[in-house]
Design an enzyme around this catalytic site. Structure first.
Site, PDB file in Angstrom:
ATOM      1  CG  ASP A   1      -0.160  -0.090   2.527  1.00  0.00           C
ATOM      2  OD1 ASP A   1       1.087  -0.156   2.487  1.00  0.00           O
ATOM      3  OD2 ASP A   1      -0.808  -0.082   3.589  1.00  0.00           O
TER       4      ASP A   1
ATOM      5  CB  CYS B   1       5.434  -2.235   2.051  1.00  0.00           C
ATOM      6  SG  CYS B   1       6.601  -1.575   0.821  1.00  0.00           S
TER       7      CYS B   1
ATOM      8  CG  HIS C   1      -3.667   8.100 -12.707  1.00  0.00           C
ATOM      9  ND1 HIS C   1      -3.879   7.873 -14.042  1.00  0.00           N
ATOM     10  CD2 HIS C   1      -4.566   9.050 -12.338  1.00  0.00           C
ATOM     11  CE1 HIS C   1      -4.862   8.646 -14.476  1.00  0.00           C
ATOM     12  NE2 HIS C   1      -5.292   9.380 -13.461  1.00  0.00           N
TER      13      HIS C   1
ATOM     14  CB  ILE D   1       8.495  -2.955  -6.126  1.00  0.00           C
ATOM     15  CG1 ILE D   1       8.925  -2.699  -7.565  1.00  0.00           C
ATOM     16  CG2 ILE D   1       7.208  -2.202  -5.826  1.00  0.00           C
ATOM     17  CD1 ILE D   1       9.045  -1.239  -7.939  1.00  0.00           C
ATOM     18  CG  HIS D   2       6.287  -5.323  -1.041  1.00  0.00           C
ATOM     19  ND1 HIS D   2       5.278  -4.477  -0.615  1.00  0.00           N
ATOM     20  CD2 HIS D   2       6.254  -6.388  -0.204  1.00  0.00           C
ATOM     21  CE1 HIS D   2       4.660  -5.020   0.416  1.00  0.00           C
ATOM     22  NE2 HIS D   2       5.248  -6.170   0.686  1.00  0.00           N
TER      23      HIS D   2
END
Length: 312
Positions: free
Chosen positions: A122, A125, A305, A230-231
C-alpha cells in the site's frame, strides 16, 4: 536526586527532561512530558528499551522509580490517536499479531527458521515492516508517525539532507514523504535506524546484497527486512517448537545474517522479486501499460495516478 536526567525522543526530535527525581510521581513525569511535547496528558504513549515496549503510567501516584525508569534512560513519546466510535464489526478487526519475544532473555540460538512476513502493498510497506519487527504485529497506522518523524528529521538538518542527497529540495521532500502514496527507501531506513537505535538490515532479493543501516553506530540489536526491488517485507524467526516469534537479534549473532543471505538467494533463484528495469505494470486508473520503474514513476507524477498492478 541530583543529576536525574531522562532523554526523550519524539517525532520532532530529541530533548532532555531535567528537574525530576526518581521519587517524583508518575503524574509529575507525565506533566513534564506533556509540557515538553505538547501532547495532552491523557494521550501520552511512552515506550522504552529495545525493541521499544510500552511503559505503564496508569498509576499516577506511584513513583518514577516504581515504573523502572532510571536516570539516563531514553523514552520514546508518541501521541495516542483519539478513539473513534466503532461498529461491532469494526471491533472484531484487530491487527494480526502473535506472541513476540521482546527482550534478550527470550533470544534463541538458531532454533528456528527465518521467514518472510507478507505486509500490504500500500506504498507504506517499509513503515509497516519496521512496525512489525518492533512490535510483532501488522499495523498500518504506524506509517503516519514514521513519515512525520522522518520529515522532521530531514527538515531539521538541511545541510545533511540537501537536494543532492534527497533528489529534490528539502522542503519538497518533506511534503512528499508525508503523502501516503510516497514510497520509502534507503534515506528513510537510515533515519528510522537512528531514531529507534537499531541496526536495520535490508536483504535485496534481486541482487543478494545485504545493506546494514546503522552498522557504524555499533548498536546492540538488529532487525531484518527483505526488499524485492519494489516492496519491503519483514523477516522473523519461526521457532521449531511453535513458540513465540523473534524479530530482534543481537548484532554479534552472525548466523542470522547468513540465514538472511541464503533466504535472499532462494528468493532470487525462484524469481520472487520485481525487476524494476523491465517489469510492466498497468495503471488501473487509465488502463495504460507502463514498462519499468521510471515510466511508472513519471506517469504517477504527471497524472497523480498511483493504482498500479504488475503484469506477468
Amino acid at each position: 536526586m541530583a543529576g536525574f536526567v531522562i532523554r526523550v525522543k519524539t517525532k520532532s526530535g530529541q530533548k532532555v527532561v531535567n528537574g525530576l527525581s526518581s521519587n517524583d510521581t508518575v503524574l509529575q513525569l507525565k506533566k513534564k512530558l506533556s509540557e515538553l511535547t505538547g501532547f495532552k496528558i491523557n494521550l501520552l504513549h511512552v515506550l522504552s528499551g529495545f525493541p521499544p515496549k510500552t511503559i505503564n503510567l496508569n498509576n499516577e501516584s506511584s513513583t518514577i522509580n516504581d515504573c523502572g525508569i532510571v536516570s539516563g534512560d531514553t523514552l520514546i513519546v508518541e501521541e495516542k490517536q483519539q478513539q473513534q466510535q466503532q461498529s461491532p464489526i469494526e471491533d472484531i478487526k484487530k491487527p494480526e499479531s502473535r506472541s513476540h519475544i521482546v527482550d534478550s532473555e527470550g533470544f534463541t540460538e538458531a532454533s528456528g527458521v527465518l521467514i518472510k512476513k507478507i505486509v500490504p502493498a500500500d506504498n507504506s510497506c517499509l513503515f509497516t515492516s519496521v512496525g512489525y519487527v518492533l512490535n510483532g504485529s501488522i499495523d498500518s497506522n504506524c506509517s503516519g508517525f514514521m513519515r512525520e518523524l522522518i520529515a522532521n528529521a530531514v527538515a531539521s538538518d538541511p545541510e545533511e539532507y540537501s537536494e543532492a542527497i534527497l533528489g529534490k529540495p528539502n522542503k519538497s521532500y518533506c511534503e512528499w514523504i508525508m503523502k501516503p502514496d510516497s514510497w520509502g527507501g534507503g534515506i528513510e531506513v537510515s533515519i528510522l535506524s537512528k531514531f529507534y537505535g537499531l541496526e536495520i538490515v535490508v536483504v535485496n532479493s534481486v541482487s543478494g546484497i545485504i545493506s546494514r543501516f546503522g552498522e557504524d553506530q555499533h548498536y546492540s540489536h538488529r532487525v531484518f527486512l527483505i526488499f524485492d526491488g519494489i516492496h519491503y517485507d519483514p523477516l522473523y524467526m519461526e521457532p521449531f517448537n511453535g513458540g513465540s516469534i523473534q524479530t530482534l537479534f543481537p548484532t554479534n549473532d552472525e548466523r542470522v545474517l547468513l540465514e538472511a543471505t541464503q533466504l535472499a538467494k532462494e528468493a532470487k533463484s525462484s524469481r520472487q522479486f520485481t525487476d524494476v528495469q523491465n517489469f510492466t505494470v498497468k495503471c488501473m486508473d487509465c488502463m495504460v501499460d507502463l514498462s519499468g520503474e521510471k515510466a511508472a514513476t513519471q506517469h504517477a507524477k504527471d497524472t497523480g495516478h498511483t493504482n498500479f498492478d504488475e503484469i506477468n
